[in-house]
Motif scaffolding. Structure first.
Motif, PDB file in Angstrom:
ATOM      1  N   UNK A  12      54.142   7.121 -32.063  1.00 53.22           N
ATOM      2  CA  UNK A  12      55.238   6.407 -32.712  1.00 53.22           C
ATOM      3  C   UNK A  12      56.527   6.987 -32.169  1.00 53.22           C
ATOM      4  N   UNK A  13      57.424   6.109 -31.698  1.00 49.89           N
ATOM      5  CA  UNK A  13      58.656   6.570 -31.063  1.00 49.89           C
ATOM      6  C   UNK A  13      59.869   5.945 -31.730  1.00 49.89           C
ATOM      7  N   UNK A  14      60.821   6.789 -32.126  1.00 45.75           N
ATOM      8  CA  UNK A  14      62.117   6.359 -32.649  1.00 45.75           C
ATOM      9  C   UNK A  14      63.158   6.634 -31.580  1.00 45.75           C
ATOM     10  N   UNK A  15      63.836   5.602 -31.154  1.00 45.18           N
ATOM     11  CA  UNK A  15      64.929   5.779 -30.182  1.00 45.18           C
ATOM     12  C   UNK A  15      66.230   5.584 -30.948  1.00 45.18           C
ATOM     13  N   UNK A  16      67.028   6.624 -31.059  1.00 47.31           N
ATOM     14  CA  UNK A  16      68.246   6.602 -31.846  1.00 47.31           C
ATOM     15  C   UNK A  16      69.437   6.056 -31.068  1.00 47.31           C
ATOM     16  N   UNK A  17      69.507   6.375 -29.784  1.00 43.67           N
ATOM     17  CA  UNK A  17      70.606   5.933 -28.924  1.00 43.67           C
ATOM     18  C   UNK A  17      70.065   5.567 -27.563  1.00 43.67           C
ATOM     19  N   UNK A  18      70.830   4.784 -26.829  1.00 46.72           N
ATOM     20  CA  UNK A  18      70.387   4.367 -25.496  1.00 46.72           C
ATOM     21  C   UNK A  18      70.855   5.322 -24.397  1.00 46.72           C
ATOM     22  N   UNK A  19      71.307   6.510 -24.758  1.00 45.90           N
ATOM     23  CA  UNK A  19      71.729   7.510 -23.777  1.00 45.90           C
ATOM     24  C   UNK A  19      70.577   7.890 -22.860  1.00 45.90           C
ATOM     25  N   UNK A  20      70.913   8.359 -21.679  1.00 47.64           N
ATOM     26  CA  UNK A  20      69.907   8.818 -20.729  1.00 47.64           C
ATOM     27  C   UNK A  20      69.267  10.112 -21.235  1.00 47.64           C
ATOM     28  N   UNK A  21      67.958  10.166 -21.194  1.00 46.62           N
ATOM     29  CA  UNK A  21      67.225  11.369 -21.614  1.00 46.62           C
ATOM     30  C   UNK A  21      67.202  12.340 -20.442  1.00 46.62           C
ATOM     31  N   UNK A  22      67.678  13.558 -20.689  1.00 46.83           N
ATOM     32  CA  UNK A  22      67.691  14.569 -19.630  1.00 46.83           C
ATOM     33  C   UNK A  22      66.710  15.707 -19.893  1.00 46.83           C
ATOM     34  N   UNK A  23      66.240  15.803 -21.135  1.00 47.85           N
ATOM     35  CA  UNK A  23      65.297  16.873 -21.465  1.00 47.85           C
ATOM     36  C   UNK A  23      64.476  16.454 -22.683  1.00 47.85           C
ATOM     37  N   UNK A  24      63.238  16.894 -22.712  1.00 46.81           N
ATOM     38  CA  UNK A  24      62.359  16.679 -23.862  1.00 46.81           C
ATOM     39  C   UNK A  24      61.749  18.013 -24.242  1.00 46.81           C
ATOM     40  N   UNK A  25      61.556  18.200 -25.547  1.00 48.35           N
ATOM     41  CA  UNK A  25      60.985  19.459 -26.026  1.00 48.35           C
ATOM     42  C   UNK A  25      60.018  19.177 -27.163  1.00 48.35           C
ATOM     43  N   UNK A  26      58.821  19.751 -27.060  1.00 52.20           N
ATOM     44  CA  UNK A  26      57.851  19.649 -28.141  1.00 52.20           C
ATOM     45  C   UNK A  26      58.189  20.748 -29.145  1.00 52.20           C
ATOM     46  N   UNK A  27      58.748  20.351 -30.288  1.00 53.94           N
ATOM     47  CA  UNK A  27      59.236  21.314 -31.274  1.00 53.94           C
ATOM     48  C   UNK A  27      58.167  21.743 -32.268  1.00 53.94           C
TER      49      UNK A  27
END
Length: 67
Positions: A12-27
Motif C-alpha cells: 500500500x503506497x501513499x504519495x503525499x507530493x509529486x516531488x522527485x524522490x531522491x532517497x528511500x529509507x526502511x524505518x
C-alpha cells in the motif's frame, strides 16, 4: 495525494507530493519512507499489507478531513 493498493505486490503506497524522490529509507520492517531533495517525506509504503489489514478493511478505504 494519491493512494495505491498493489494486490500483486502486497503493498500500500501513499504519495503525499509529486516531488522527485531522491532517497528511500526502511524505518521499520516493511515501512518505507520516500524523501525529496529537501529531506521532506513525500511517500509512505507499507509492505506485506495483507498481514497488516483484513481483506474487508482493504476493500473499504475512508478519507477523513478535519477543518
Amino acid at each position: 495525494m494519491k493512494l495505491k493498493l498493489d494486490k500483486e505486490g502486497d503493498a500500500l503506497y501513499f504519495r503525499l507530493r509529486s516531488s522527485t524522490i531522491v532517497e528511500s529509507e526502511e524505518v521499520r520492517p516493511g515501512v518505507i519512507l520516500d524523501f525529496d531533495e529537501d529531506d521532506q517525506v513525500v511517500g509512505v509504503e507499507f509492505l506485506h499489507v495483507s498481514e497488516r489489514a483484513s481483506k474487508e478493511d482493504l476493500a473499504v478505504m475512508q478519507f477523513e478531513h478535519d477543518r
